[in-house]
Design an enzyme around this catalytic site. Structure first.
Site, mmCIF file in Angstrom:
data_model
loop_
_atom_site.group_PDB
_atom_site.id
_atom_site.type_symbol
_atom_site.label_atom_id
_atom_site.label_comp_id
_atom_site.label_asym_id
_atom_site.label_seq_id
_atom_site.Cartn_x
_atom_site.Cartn_y
_atom_site.Cartn_z
ATOM 1 N N GLY A 110 0.678 -1.232 0.170
ATOM 2 C CA GLY A 110 0.147 -0.169 0.063
ATOM 3 C C GLY A 110 0.953 1.032 -0.021
ATOM 4 O O GLY A 110 1.870 1.020 0.422
ATOM 5 N N GLN B 243 2.834 9.962 0.976
ATOM 6 C CA GLN B 243 4.197 9.622 1.121
ATOM 7 C C GLN B 243 5.129 9.942 -0.024
ATOM 8 O O GLN B 243 6.315 9.621 -0.098
ATOM 9 C CB GLN B 243 4.047 7.934 1.325
ATOM 10 C CG GLN B 243 3.491 7.626 2.487
ATOM 11 C CD GLN B 243 3.195 5.881 2.829
ATOM 12 O OE1 GLN B 243 2.243 5.280 2.204
ATOM 13 N NE2 GLN B 243 4.313 5.355 3.385
ATOM 14 N N CYS C 200 5.726 0.262 7.618
ATOM 15 C CA CYS C 200 5.267 1.202 6.878
ATOM 16 C C CYS C 200 6.507 1.632 5.895
ATOM 17 O O CYS C 200 7.600 1.692 6.609
ATOM 18 C CB CYS C 200 4.885 2.347 7.820
ATOM 19 S SG CYS C 200 4.146 4.195 6.845
ATOM 20 N N LEU C 201 6.399 2.097 4.572
ATOM 21 C CA LEU C 201 7.160 2.440 3.903
ATOM 22 C C LEU C 201 8.060 3.578 4.360
ATOM 23 O O LEU C 201 9.108 4.139 4.051
ATOM 24 C CB LEU C 201 6.892 2.481 2.309
ATOM 25 C CG LEU C 201 6.525 0.997 1.866
ATOM 26 C CD1 LEU C 201 6.113 1.349 0.536
ATOM 27 C CD2 LEU C 201 7.593 0.073 1.661
ATOM 28 N N HIS D 51 -4.757 1.492 7.407
ATOM 29 C CA HIS D 51 -3.443 2.087 7.464
ATOM 30 C C HIS D 51 -3.095 3.007 6.408
ATOM 31 O O HIS D 51 -2.630 4.036 7.022
ATOM 32 C CB HIS D 51 -2.280 0.946 7.368
ATOM 33 C CG HIS D 51 -0.878 1.303 7.256
ATOM 34 N ND1 HIS D 51 -0.044 0.965 8.193
ATOM 35 C CD2 HIS D 51 -0.277 2.127 6.392
ATOM 36 C CE1 HIS D 51 1.301 1.653 7.885
ATOM 37 N NE2 HIS D 51 1.042 2.290 7.005
ATOM 38 N N GLU D 52 -3.825 2.946 5.180
ATOM 39 C CA GLU D 52 -3.388 3.879 4.200
ATOM 40 C C GLU D 52 -4.413 4.967 4.505
ATOM 41 O O GLU D 52 -3.824 6.256 4.253
ATOM 42 C CB GLU D 52 -3.602 3.418 2.637
ATOM 43 C CG GLU D 52 -2.715 2.259 2.521
ATOM 44 C CD GLU D 52 -1.414 2.660 2.702
ATOM 45 O OE1 GLU D 52 -0.833 3.378 2.370
ATOM 46 O OE2 GLU D 52 -0.599 1.554 3.085
ATOM 47 N N HIS E 35 -2.764 7.803 6.536
ATOM 48 C CA HIS E 35 -1.958 8.679 6.025
ATOM 49 C C HIS E 35 -2.427 9.857 5.225
ATOM 50 O O HIS E 35 -1.863 10.980 5.399
ATOM 51 C CB HIS E 35 -0.982 7.795 4.769
ATOM 52 C CG HIS E 35 0.091 6.877 5.218
ATOM 53 N ND1 HIS E 35 1.141 7.282 6.060
ATOM 54 C CD2 HIS E 35 0.399 5.562 5.000
ATOM 55 C CE1 HIS E 35 1.835 6.531 6.160
ATOM 56 N NE2 HIS E 35 1.606 5.379 5.623
HETATM 57 NI NI NI Z 1 2.308 3.427 5.774
#
Ligand code: NI
Length: 187
Positions: free
Chosen positions: A45, A50, A98-99, A140-141, A144
């Site tokens: 995701g 991000q 998370c990235l 989660h997304e 963001h």
């Molecule tokens: Ni994330």
């Protein structure tokens, strides 16, 4: 095109993102870039903030998980201007990563079921219900685009334990295998 992923400490990750319209410039290309950037980073995701864009858009592709569980096969979706209108069910604890927070994995508690309204990449409106890991990824997304991160949802003690990693991240000392934009980097 692969875009750099903004790391923890970048102020944009704390902004509440704004809705977009169907004529948002180069939208299709942007969505393609989000997927490409996510694949390169081995994520499932990725949200627009991000990659430095304060807009309500995120992508999810669970295909990499289909090898272990066919349930996830073919789940590739783009969420535009989403609104989670309902969260129900039991509180479930599951490990997240998370990235934008490489090297950090923590248990996060979330409700197990959501109802979400969103537009897809063709600006078709959807109203859908998801549960379990599907809901988890979307939640989660969704965080963001609300300016939240999963570490906001962990206990004070756990947060204390990862403090050193977070400080290093802000200082630009984090290394990872994909292109990143740490907080200290120049534009
Ligand atoms: Ni994330």
């Amino acid at each position: 095109m692969i875009l750099p992923i903004y790391l923890y400490g970048q102020p944009i990750l704390r902004e509440v993102a704004k809705d977009i319209t169907a004529d948002y410039p180069n939208l299709k290309e942007l969505i393609d870039n989000l997927f490409e950037t996510m694949y390169r980073a081995d994520g499932i995701g990725l949200a627009a903030p991000q990659v430095g864009l304060p807009i309500r858009l995120f992508v999810i592709d669970m295909e990499p998980l289909a090898e272990d569980n066919p349930l996830y096969a073919g789940f590739k979706k783009t969420f535009i201007n989403p609104r989670i209108v309902e969260e129900t069910g039991e509180i479930v604890k599951m490990e997240e990563g998370c990235l934008s927070l490489p090297g950090i994995n923590e248990d996060v508690e979330r409700e197990e079921k959501i109802r979400i309204q969103y537009f897809d990449e063709n600006f078709v409106l959807h109203d859908e219900v998801y549960d379990n890991f599907f809901a988890r990824c979307i939640q989660h997304e969704y965080d963001h685009i609300e300016g939240k991160l999963f570490i906001d949802r962990i206990s004070g003690i756990r947060k204390q334990l990862i403090k050193g990693k977070l400080t290093n991240m802000i200082k630009g000392k984090t290394r990872c295998h994909y292109k990143i934009k740490p907080a200290q980097s120049k534009n």
